[in-house]
Scaffold this motif. Structure first.
Motif, PDB file in Angstrom:
ATOM      1  N   CYS A 144      -9.780  60.952 -21.054  1.00  0.00           N
ATOM      2  CA  CYS A 144      -9.556  60.829 -19.617  1.00  0.00           C
ATOM      3  C   CYS A 144      -9.898  62.159 -18.958  1.00  0.00           C
ATOM      4  CB  CYS A 144      -8.091  60.466 -19.363  1.00  0.00           C
ATOM      5  SG  CYS A 144      -7.612  60.516 -17.638  1.00  0.00           S
ATOM      6  N   ARG A 145     -10.704  62.133 -17.910  1.00  0.00           N
ATOM      7  CA  ARG A 145     -11.078  63.362 -17.214  1.00  0.00           C
ATOM      8  C   ARG A 145      -9.938  63.907 -16.362  1.00  0.00           C
ATOM      9  NH1 ARG A 145     -16.475  65.376 -16.551  1.00  0.00           N
ATOM     10  NH2 ARG A 145     -17.617  64.543 -18.319  1.00  0.00           N
ATOM     11  N   MET A 201     -14.025  50.730 -13.497  1.00  0.00           N
ATOM     12  CA  MET A 201     -13.529  52.021 -13.982  1.00  0.00           C
ATOM     13  C   MET A 201     -12.515  51.760 -15.081  1.00  0.00           C
ATOM     14  SD  MET A 201     -12.823  54.506 -10.760  1.00  0.00           S
ATOM     15  CE  MET A 201     -12.877  56.061 -11.617  1.00  0.00           C
ATOM     16  N   ARG A 257     -12.433  58.628 -14.636  1.00  0.00           N
ATOM     17  CA  ARG A 257     -13.739  58.888 -15.219  1.00  0.00           C
ATOM     18  C   ARG A 257     -13.539  59.201 -16.696  1.00  0.00           C
ATOM     19  NH1 ARG A 257     -16.411  63.486 -12.248  1.00  0.00           N
ATOM     20  NH2 ARG A 257     -14.287  64.212 -12.097  1.00  0.00           N
ATOM     21  N   LYS A 300     -19.129  54.311 -22.741  1.00  0.00           N
ATOM     22  CA  LYS A 300     -18.005  54.576 -21.844  1.00  0.00           C
ATOM     23  C   LYS A 300     -17.015  53.422 -21.781  1.00  0.00           C
ATOM     24  CE  LYS A 300     -20.189  58.044 -19.117  1.00  0.00           C
ATOM     25  NZ  LYS A 300     -20.395  58.605 -17.816  1.00  0.00           N
ATOM     26  N   SER A 323     -21.357  49.534 -13.474  1.00  0.00           N
ATOM     27  CA  SER A 323     -21.055  50.572 -12.484  1.00  0.00           C
ATOM     28  C   SER A 323     -19.948  50.146 -11.531  1.00  0.00           C
ATOM     29  CB  SER A 323     -22.304  50.924 -11.688  1.00  0.00           C
ATOM     30  OG  SER A 323     -22.705  49.824 -10.899  1.00  0.00           O
TER      31      SER A 323
END
Length: 115
Positions: free
Chosen positions: A106-107, A80, A91, A13, A77
């Protein structure tokens, strides 16, 4: 074991040279470029974020000892990825292109994040 799997899975990610926003901790809200990723530990270093002071003795490589300031690691975590089109923390999803290459997207807007 579960923690190791989560850390290794998170490797895809966020990668080196991505721009990220810090979402937790004392540097919350700051942005920077990822310098290094440690997938086994699930941590990364971000340029000019989470600066720590290291007291060092004089050695062959460093003639003068003293207090050296450098970037510390942040848990993966707590960051972003920033989308270039949205210019905000988003996300990350995955999509396979027609040529079979797997890319990050990209969400929020669907922009391909991998160059």
């Amino acid at each position: 074991m579960a923690r190791e799997k989560a850390a290794i899975g998170a490797k895809r990610k966020i990668k080196k040279d991505d721009f990220v926003r810090i979402i937790a901790g004392r540097d919350r809200g700051k942005q920077g470029r990822v310098l290094r990723v440690f997938p086994r530990e699930g941590r990364l270093t971000v340029e000019r974020i989470h600066m720590i002071k290291r007291h060092t003795r004089p050695s062959q490589t460093m003639q003068q000892g003293g207090i050296i300031e450098r970037e510390g690691t942040i848990h993966i975590s707590n960051v972003m990825l920033i989308c270039t089109r949205c210019s905000r923390g988003v996300r990350v999803g995955h999509r396979t292109l027609e040529d079979g290459k797997k890319v990050r997207v990209c969400r929020h807007c669907g922009e391909v994040l991998d160059k």
